[in-house]
Design a protein around this motif. Structure first.
Motif, short mmCIF file in Angstrom:
data_model
loop_
_atom_site.label_atom_id
_atom_site.label_comp_id
_atom_site.label_asym_id
_atom_site.label_seq_id
_atom_site.Cartn_x
_atom_site.Cartn_y
_atom_site.Cartn_z
N SER A 89 6.87 -0.79 -1.30
CA SER A 89 5.63 -1.95 -2.14
C SER A 89 6.58 -1.89 -3.51
CB SER A 89 4.88 -1.53 -2.36
OG SER A 89 2.98 -2.06 -2.66
N SER A 95 4.74 -6.86 -0.76
CA SER A 95 3.16 -6.30 -1.94
C SER A 95 2.55 -5.20 -0.98
CB SER A 95 2.06 -7.02 -1.97
OG SER A 95 2.01 -8.09 -1.07
N THR A 96 1.85 -4.14 -1.44
CA THR A 96 0.38 -3.82 -0.84
C THR A 96 -0.75 -4.75 -0.42
OG1 THR A 96 0.58 -1.89 -2.31
CG2 THR A 96 -1.52 -1.87 -1.02
#
Length: 127
Positions: A89, A95-96
């Motif tokens: 991340s 991405s998270t």
């Protein structure tokens, strides 16, 4: 993904706590070996150094201990996976939100898969 022997040796020398038998890492479950292999591959590609990995893993373990982790070795690869997710991340690889989406999809796929069968993601797992 098949990490080379030199990369495995480098990880074993630099990263503390990897469960080993002789000079080979050991894994209680297949996902642990897969997480280990993913970290090796990303390190080989230059996404992070083993020193950076070791510092991040150490911070992850310390935080878990502060939150009540028993620190008896049974959760080592959970920390390894959390470190992998955090670095992926932070480095902008995923991405998270994407990681969370796949986590939920895998959870859904596991719920619908009979015990002993291979878990496979399908489009409906992402709904």
């Amino acid at each position: 993904m098949s990490p080379n022997l030199e990369s495995v040796r480098s990880a074993l020398q630099t990263v503390p706590g990897i469960p080993c038998e002789g000079e080979a890492p050991i894994f209680a479950e297949p996902w642990q070996a897969q997480a280990f292999a993913m970290a090796l591959e990303l390190q080989q590609r230059g996404v992070f150094s083993w020193s950076e990995w070791a510092a991040e893993l150490g911070a992850q373990i310390k935080a878990a201990i502060a939150d009540g982790d028993p620190d008896d070795g049974t959760t080592y690869y959970r920390h390894w996976l959390a470190t992998l997710e955090r670095l992926v991340s932070r480095k902008g690889i995923a991405s998270t939100e994407t990681l969370d989406r796949y986590y939920r999809a895998w959870d859904h796929a596991a719920d619908r898969t009979p015990h002993g069968q291979t878990i496979e993601l399908v489009a409906e797992d992402f709904r």
